[in-house]
Design a protein around this motif. Structure first.
Motif, PDB file in Angstrom:
ATOM      1  N   GLU A  63       6.103  -6.146   3.317  1.00  0.00           N
ATOM      2  CA  GLU A  63       5.619  -7.276   3.907  1.00  0.00           C
ATOM      3  C   GLU A  63       6.277  -7.243   5.511  1.00  0.00           C
ATOM      4  N   GLU A  64       7.460  -7.089   5.380  1.00  0.00           N
ATOM      5  CA  GLU A  64       8.180  -7.195   6.743  1.00  0.00           C
ATOM      6  C   GLU A  64       7.583  -5.995   7.796  1.00  0.00           C
ATOM      7  N   GLU A  65       7.579  -4.859   7.396  1.00  0.00           N
ATOM      8  CA  GLU A  65       7.091  -3.826   8.395  1.00  0.00           C
ATOM      9  C   GLU A  65       5.784  -4.023   8.476  1.00  0.00           C
ATOM     10  N   PHE A  66       4.620  -4.546   7.835  1.00  0.00           N
ATOM     11  CA  PHE A  66       3.427  -4.532   8.117  1.00  0.00           C
ATOM     12  C   PHE A  66       2.817  -6.020   7.932  1.00  0.00           C
ATOM     13  N   ALA A  67       3.786  -6.753   8.788  1.00  0.00           N
ATOM     14  CA  ALA A  67       3.362  -8.290   8.673  1.00  0.00           C
ATOM     15  C   ALA A  67       1.830  -8.611   9.510  1.00  0.00           C
ATOM     16  N   CYS A  68       1.096  -9.291   8.548  1.00  0.00           N
ATOM     17  CA  CYS A  68      -0.230  -9.263   8.894  1.00  0.00           C
ATOM     18  C   CYS A  68      -0.607 -10.677   9.001  1.00  0.00           C
ATOM     19  N   GLU A 120      -0.496   5.092  18.415  1.00  0.00           N
ATOM     20  CA  GLU A 120       0.054   5.986  17.060  1.00  0.00           C
ATOM     21  C   GLU A 120       0.084   5.198  15.774  1.00  0.00           C
ATOM     22  N   LYS A 121      -0.511   5.993  14.942  1.00  0.00           N
ATOM     23  CA  LYS A 121      -0.371   5.722  13.686  1.00  0.00           C
ATOM     24  C   LYS A 121       1.043   5.506  13.110  1.00  0.00           C
ATOM     25  N   ARG A 122       1.265   4.498  12.128  1.00  0.00           N
ATOM     26  CA  ARG A 122       2.487   4.138  11.618  1.00  0.00           C
ATOM     27  C   ARG A 122       2.581   5.498  10.476  1.00  0.00           C
ATOM     28  N   ARG A 123       3.712   5.710  10.041  1.00  0.00           N
ATOM     29  CA  ARG A 123       4.046   6.594   9.078  1.00  0.00           C
ATOM     30  C   ARG A 123       5.034   5.979   7.839  1.00  0.00           C
ATOM     31  N   ILE A 124       4.486   6.479   6.793  1.00  0.00           N
ATOM     32  CA  ILE A 124       5.430   6.172   5.779  1.00  0.00           C
ATOM     33  C   ILE A 124       5.732   7.511   4.837  1.00  0.00           C
ATOM     34  N   SER A 125       6.850   7.732   4.505  1.00  0.00           N
ATOM     35  CA  SER A 125       7.403   9.089   3.720  1.00  0.00           C
ATOM     36  C   SER A 125       7.877   8.520   2.680  1.00  0.00           C
ATOM     37  N   ILE A 126       7.462   9.126   1.680  1.00  0.00           N
ATOM     38  CA  ILE A 126       8.199   8.701   0.262  1.00  0.00           C
ATOM     39  C   ILE A 126       9.043  10.072  -0.275  1.00  0.00           C
ATOM     40  N   GLU A 149      -4.685   3.297   9.571  1.00  0.00           N
ATOM     41  CA  GLU A 149      -3.720   3.146  10.625  1.00  0.00           C
ATOM     42  C   GLU A 149      -2.265   3.519  10.043  1.00  0.00           C
ATOM     43  N   VAL A 150      -2.228   3.997   8.881  1.00  0.00           N
ATOM     44  CA  VAL A 150      -1.104   4.378   8.292  1.00  0.00           C
ATOM     45  C   VAL A 150      -1.190   5.685   7.689  1.00  0.00           C
ATOM     46  N   THR A 151      -0.372   6.968   7.997  1.00  0.00           N
ATOM     47  CA  THR A 151      -0.295   8.089   7.514  1.00  0.00           C
ATOM     48  C   THR A 151       0.694   7.908   6.279  1.00  0.00           C
ATOM     49  N   PHE A 152       0.278   8.191   5.084  1.00  0.00           N
ATOM     50  CA  PHE A 152       1.360   8.027   3.805  1.00  0.00           C
ATOM     51  C   PHE A 152       1.511   9.323   3.164  1.00  0.00           C
ATOM     52  N   THR A 153       2.557   9.990   3.293  1.00  0.00           N
ATOM     53  CA  THR A 153       2.977  11.365   2.905  1.00  0.00           C
ATOM     54  C   THR A 153       4.174  11.367   1.863  1.00  0.00           C
ATOM     55  N   GLY A 154       4.171  12.378   1.013  1.00  0.00           N
ATOM     56  CA  GLY A 154       5.290  12.710   0.181  1.00  0.00           C
ATOM     57  C   GLY A 154       6.104  13.748   0.584  1.00  0.00           C
ATOM     58  N   GLN A 155       7.428  13.533   0.584  1.00  0.00           N
ATOM     59  CA  GLN A 155       8.371  14.478   0.999  1.00  0.00           C
ATOM     60  C   GLN A 155       9.093  15.301  -0.313  1.00  0.00           C
ATOM     61  N   LEU A 156       9.320  16.377  -0.151  1.00  0.00           N
ATOM     62  CA  LEU A 156       9.811  17.083  -1.212  1.00  0.00           C
ATOM     63  C   LEU A 156      11.319  16.613  -1.522  1.00  0.00           C
ATOM     64  N   CYS A 157      12.020  16.534  -0.698  1.00  0.00           N
ATOM     65  CA  CYS A 157      13.447  15.802  -0.714  1.00  0.00           C
ATOM     66  C   CYS A 157      14.182  15.710   0.723  1.00  0.00           C
ATOM     67  N   LEU A 198      -1.430  -0.605   0.846  1.00  0.00           N
ATOM     68  CA  LEU A 198      -2.374  -0.187   2.064  1.00  0.00           C
ATOM     69  C   LEU A 198      -3.825  -0.464   1.922  1.00  0.00           C
ATOM     70  N   ALA A 199      -4.064  -0.106   0.561  1.00  0.00           N
ATOM     71  CA  ALA A 199      -5.524  -0.397   0.403  1.00  0.00           C
ATOM     72  C   ALA A 199      -6.097  -1.815   0.440  1.00  0.00           C
ATOM     73  N   GLU A 200      -5.141  -2.496  -0.214  1.00  0.00           N
ATOM     74  CA  GLU A 200      -5.581  -3.872  -0.036  1.00  0.00           C
ATOM     75  C   GLU A 200      -5.456  -4.631   1.358  1.00  0.00           C
ATOM     76  N   ARG A 201      -4.918  -4.236   2.134  1.00  0.00           N
ATOM     77  CA  ARG A 201      -4.841  -4.670   3.486  1.00  0.00           C
ATOM     78  C   ARG A 201      -5.599  -3.877   4.481  1.00  0.00           C
ATOM     79  N   GLY A 202      -6.405  -2.917   3.996  1.00  0.00           N
ATOM     80  CA  GLY A 202      -7.131  -2.234   4.965  1.00  0.00           C
ATOM     81  C   GLY A 202      -6.467  -1.368   5.817  1.00  0.00           C
ATOM     82  N   LEU A 203      -5.358  -0.760   5.383  1.00  0.00           N
ATOM     83  CA  LEU A 203      -4.312   0.138   6.350  1.00  0.00           C
ATOM     84  C   LEU A 203      -4.255   1.350   6.234  1.00  0.00           C
ATOM     85  N   ASP A 204      -5.429   1.727   5.335  1.00  0.00           N
ATOM     86  CA  ASP A 204      -5.266   3.129   5.267  1.00  0.00           C
ATOM     87  C   ASP A 204      -5.704   4.134   6.399  1.00  0.00           C
TER      88      ASP A 204
END
Length: 81
Positions: free
Chosen positions: A76-81, A2-8, A38-46, A30-36
């Motif tokens: 760094e902690e969440e996505f230790a490579c 399953e893909k990891r999720r980041i919501s901001i 593997e990770v869903t990155f979304t914005g949350q309204l509130c 995400l781009a620098e580490r080639g994680l695009d």
């Protein structure tokens, strides 16, 4: 796997208190580490946690008062490579 999720939170309070800059840092990280792919990155309204913002959620973990230096540590902690 399953893909990891980041919501901001992009609500006006979190956005003004730093998530505008945090959003760019997450995208760059995400781009620098080639994680695009593997990770869903979304914005949350509130996240309804305005007094604790800026708020970022990674999977089920909520991070509060996320400034730029804390954000780097979290990523760094969440996505230790």
């Amino acid at each position: 796997m399953e893909k990891r999720r980041i919501s901001i939170c992009l609500g006006s309070s979190c956005f003004a208190r730093g998530n505008n800059a945090n959003r760019a840092v997450v995208k760059e990280f995400l781009a620098e580490r080639g994680l695009d792919a593997e990770v869903t990155f979304t914005g949350q309204l509130c996240e309804n946690m305005c007094n604790k913002g800026p708020v970022i959620r990674i999977d089920d973990q909520v991070y509060e008062e996320v400034n730029l230096s804390l954000l780097h540590k979290i990523l760094e902690e969440e996505f230790a490579c």
